[in-house]
Write a protein that holds these residues in place. Structure first.
Motif, mmCIF file in Angstrom:
data_model
loop_
_atom_site.group_PDB
_atom_site.id
_atom_site.type_symbol
_atom_site.label_atom_id
_atom_site.label_comp_id
_atom_site.label_asym_id
_atom_site.label_seq_id
_atom_site.Cartn_x
_atom_site.Cartn_y
_atom_site.Cartn_z
ATOM 1 N N GLY A 80 0.799 -1.172 0.137
ATOM 2 C CA GLY A 80 -0.108 -0.232 -0.038
ATOM 3 C C GLY A 80 0.790 1.278 -0.033
ATOM 4 O O GLY A 80 0.595 2.274 0.630
ATOM 5 N N PHE A 81 1.974 1.267 -0.821
ATOM 6 C CA PHE A 81 2.825 2.492 -0.739
ATOM 7 C C PHE A 81 1.933 3.686 -1.759
ATOM 8 O O PHE A 81 1.562 3.074 -2.742
ATOM 9 N N PRO A 82 2.125 4.729 -1.206
ATOM 10 C CA PRO A 82 1.589 5.790 -2.018
ATOM 11 C C PRO A 82 1.756 5.908 -3.306
ATOM 12 O O PRO A 82 3.020 5.549 -3.975
ATOM 13 N N LEU A 99 -7.285 11.727 6.431
ATOM 14 C CA LEU A 99 -7.028 11.268 7.798
ATOM 15 C C LEU A 99 -6.525 9.610 7.665
ATOM 16 O O LEU A 99 -5.522 9.321 8.131
ATOM 17 N N LEU A 100 -7.229 9.082 6.998
ATOM 18 C CA LEU A 100 -6.937 7.631 6.773
ATOM 19 C C LEU A 100 -5.599 7.328 5.864
ATOM 20 O O LEU A 100 -4.720 6.647 6.146
ATOM 21 N N VAL A 101 -5.383 8.379 4.980
ATOM 22 C CA VAL A 101 -4.218 8.212 4.146
ATOM 23 C C VAL A 101 -3.121 8.503 5.056
ATOM 24 O O VAL A 101 -2.300 8.007 4.903
ATOM 25 N N GLY A 102 -3.491 9.382 5.897
ATOM 26 C CA GLY A 102 -2.245 9.947 6.982
ATOM 27 C C GLY A 102 -1.785 8.721 7.830
ATOM 28 O O GLY A 102 -0.533 8.544 8.032
ATOM 29 N N GLY A 106 1.665 6.626 8.083
ATOM 30 C CA GLY A 106 2.426 6.440 9.339
ATOM 31 C C GLY A 106 2.699 5.001 9.644
ATOM 32 O O GLY A 106 3.660 4.556 10.113
ATOM 33 N N LEU A 107 1.630 4.020 9.357
ATOM 34 C CA LEU A 107 1.964 2.790 9.454
ATOM 35 C C LEU A 107 3.093 2.086 8.914
ATOM 36 O O LEU A 107 3.875 1.418 9.140
ATOM 37 N N LEU A 108 3.180 2.665 7.284
ATOM 38 C CA LEU A 108 4.187 2.245 6.692
ATOM 39 C C LEU A 108 5.621 2.790 7.281
ATOM 40 O O LEU A 108 6.687 2.010 7.159
ATOM 41 N N LEU A 109 5.708 3.849 7.871
ATOM 42 C CA LEU A 109 6.973 4.449 8.473
ATOM 43 C C LEU A 109 7.040 3.690 9.706
ATOM 44 O O LEU A 109 8.404 3.247 9.775
#
Length: 607
Positions: free
Chosen positions: A376-378, A484-487, A491-494
């Motif tokens: 799910g990488f942007p 907000l969910l995108v953020g 954050g979860l990827l980081l």
């Protein structure tokens, strides 16, 4: 012409499959690859030509309302073109794998016939006709798994038994649906979810989610990763089964039944979805084999699709179908990279891999793109479809979003572990002299990597111009409706990246970077039970049956011993005693008579 086109879409791939099977031995070296490629090219050409058209074909077939009915419309045409395109790429990849001619004969025949049967199942407009094609796929699946060699027999039987049992549920659901609706024509069925309608819905859904590879019907898939031929995994669990299962699930919820957001069945499907996401990704986290790790992610990703459909909301359903397409692309690419690694190194054991990034740079790039997509990488395709599903999940209940987000956190952790172990680090004995995979293997991987990015950057076009018209959804939907969910997702990827580097710093090995989850106090016990297959319904059932058989055998042996040994021995002993008592001595006989008289007299006195 339109009517016969539907038949050609089924008959032509089957004809090439028959040709591949009957080719004489001398012609198989060149004839088999030609039949596979040409058959898939014709199949893709027919499906492209048919896309956008609407037509129907119907002939009297079995009586009792069972007509051989086929229907091509937007949704079925979309599924068919996706299946045909991905099958063609896998076929192109498959011919580059050098195997013996008998291996190729059964594998290629199975692939071509499967394409024909998938076309038939998607085009079917009668539930019994759909079941006919659906069930026939069991035979081709068995053949393809068995092409892996003698060790594949157990896995092929397991796959057929699990699929057969769930297909039996679907068969009963079809019978009940036909009885309630008074028709088997799929266009005319729209039943309420009450009493027997609810039972029919559940039975049909079991068949659909099982075909898609959902828990708890998934356990044959990791076994197939070990035993089946390399092309089988991208072809079936990675691609066609997801398309077929989610297509049917979508039709069950959107067309055949009055499925609504917030209904008990909506919550049941969403619960199944999030459980599949979380439990399968947790199992993927501890795997140490390239293909086996991917197989658990093939299961986990189905959970997102079921969750999206289960919301009953336009955004969730569009997200589920978009994710179905995206998953087929990136998961197929990932399995192809695993096959390339296996082809060049002779193993998929992560303990024996390392440093492949310099040896196989193109394969590594394809892996990184597809891994970023599944994580799910942007700007990748997987990012946008997951966000749509998250939007639908949080609107349905925050607990569903939280569990799905936890699964989304563990997905990149497992792929960071996989990529680090295979492509980075120091080369091993297996990888010191490895070269890049040949171009026929690289071309399909590169094409699907491009699709991962194209479907991501072109997500608005795909969602609004393709999927919404296909699903007859008029509401405007974008690929990032909730920033907000995108953020949170970013954050979860980081956090996942930080967790990986923390684990790597602690252990010094990429393959052990996620071991802190494996050995956590509570999880350690659960993982040990899972690895011993205590949670595998198939293994538990076969164990119970085996134990029942052993107990029955013991009881049978006990009964036989009682009659054949104990009774015979007792009779022999009694006969021996009587023989000694009656030895012809007259005095002894007189004593016996007097003793009998005394006993009779005592009995009279007692009375």
């Amino acid at each position: 012409m339109k009517e016969t086109l539907l038949l050609y879409m089924i008959l032509f791939p089957a004809a090439f499959g028959a040709l591949a099977f009957i080719l004489p031995s001398k012609s198989r070296k060149r004839g088999l690859p030609a039949a596979l490629l040409l058959g898939n090219a014709v199949n893709l050409g027919l499906n492209i030509y048919a896309y956008g058209q609407e037509s129907a074909f119907s002939r009297s077939w079995g009586g009792f309302g069972i007509d051989f009915s086929l229907r091509l419309y937007n949704f079925s045409g979309f599924i068919l073109i996706c299946a045909a395109a991905l099958s063609f790429f896998v076929a192109f990849y498959t011919v580059s794998l050098s195997k013996d001619k008998d291996y190729n004969r059964f594998l290629y025949t199975g692939m071509l016939f499967t394409s024909a049967l998938v076309n038939g199942a998607v085009l079917a407009d009668n539930l019994v006709v759909m079941l006919f094609f659906w069930e026939a796929i069991l035979a081709t699946m068995f053949i393809m798994i068995m092409a892996g060699g003698k060790k594949s027999y157990k896995t092929s039987v397991k796959a057929v038994i699990i699929a057969g049992i769930t297909d039996l549920c679907m068969m009963m659901g079809i019978g009940l649906t036909g009885y309630l609706a008074k028709t088997l024509d799929m266009q005319q069925i729209h039943l309420p979810l009450n009493s027997w309608g609810l039972a029919a819905f559940i039975l049909l859904t079991v068949g659909a989610v099982s075909k898609a590879g959902s828990m708890p019907f998934h356990t044959w898939i990791p076994d197939a990763a070990d035993d089946a031929p390399t092309p089988f995994m991208p072809f079936m669990p990675g691609c066609l089964e997801k398309l077929l299962g989610i297509y049917l699930l979508s039709r069950i919820c959107m067309d055949l039944f009055e499925f609504e957001h917030g209904s008990p069945m909506s919550y049941a499907l969403m619960t199944l979805g999030v459980c599949t996401i979380l439990f399968a990704v947790m199992m993927a986290l501890i795997q140490r084999d390239f293909k086996r790790l991917l197989s658990y992610h093939a299961v986990s990703q189905v959970g997102y699709m079921i969750l999206g459909v289960g919301t009953g909301l336009p955004v969730g359903i569009v997200g589920a179908v978009f994710h179905m397409l995206n998953n087929a692309v990136y998961k197929c690419c990932l399995f192809l990279t695993a096959g390339a690694v296996e082809k060049q190194t002779g193993t998929t054991n992560l303990n024996k891999l390392g440093g492949l990034g310099k040896k196989m740079p193109v394969t590594m790039i394809c892996f990184l793109v597809s891994a970023a997509s599944i994580a799910g990488f942007p700007m990748t395709n997987g990012f946008f479809s997951k966000e749509l599903i998250f939007d639908g999940a949080i609107e349905s209940g925050i607990i569903f979003y939280i569990i799905a987000a936890i699964g989304a956190f563990f997905t990149p952790i497992s792929f960071l572990k996989l990529g680090h172990a295979a492509f980075f680090g120091k080369p091993t004995k297996k990888t010191e002299k490895v070269k890049e995979a040949p171009w026929p293997m690289l071309a399909p991987m590169l094409a699907m990597s491009v699709f991962c990015l194209a479907l991501g950057f072109g997500n608005s076009f795909v969602i609004n111009r393709v999927l919404q018209p296909v699903l007859h959804i008029e509401e405007h939907i974008t690929g990032h409706t909730n920033w907000l969910l995108v953020g949170i997702s970013a954050g979860l990827l980081l956090l996942a990246a930080l967790d990986h580097f923390r684990g790597f710093k602690k252990t010094g090995k990429g393959i052990e970077s996620a071991d802190h989850y494996h050995h956590a106090p509570v999880l350690r016990t659960v993982y040990n039970m899972a690895e011993k297959k205590y949670f595998d319904p198939y293994e538990v059932s076969t164990g119970l049956i085996k134990n029942y058989g052993n107990i029955s055998l013991k009881i049978n042996d006990g009964i036989s011993w009682f009659y054949d040994v104990f009774i015979v021995g007792a009779v022999e002993k009694l006969s021996g005693l009587l023989k000694r008592a009656h030895n012809g001595n007259q005095a002894r006989y007189v004593i016996w008579i007097l003793g009998g008289v005394v006993v009779i007299a005592l009995l009279f006195l007692i009375k």
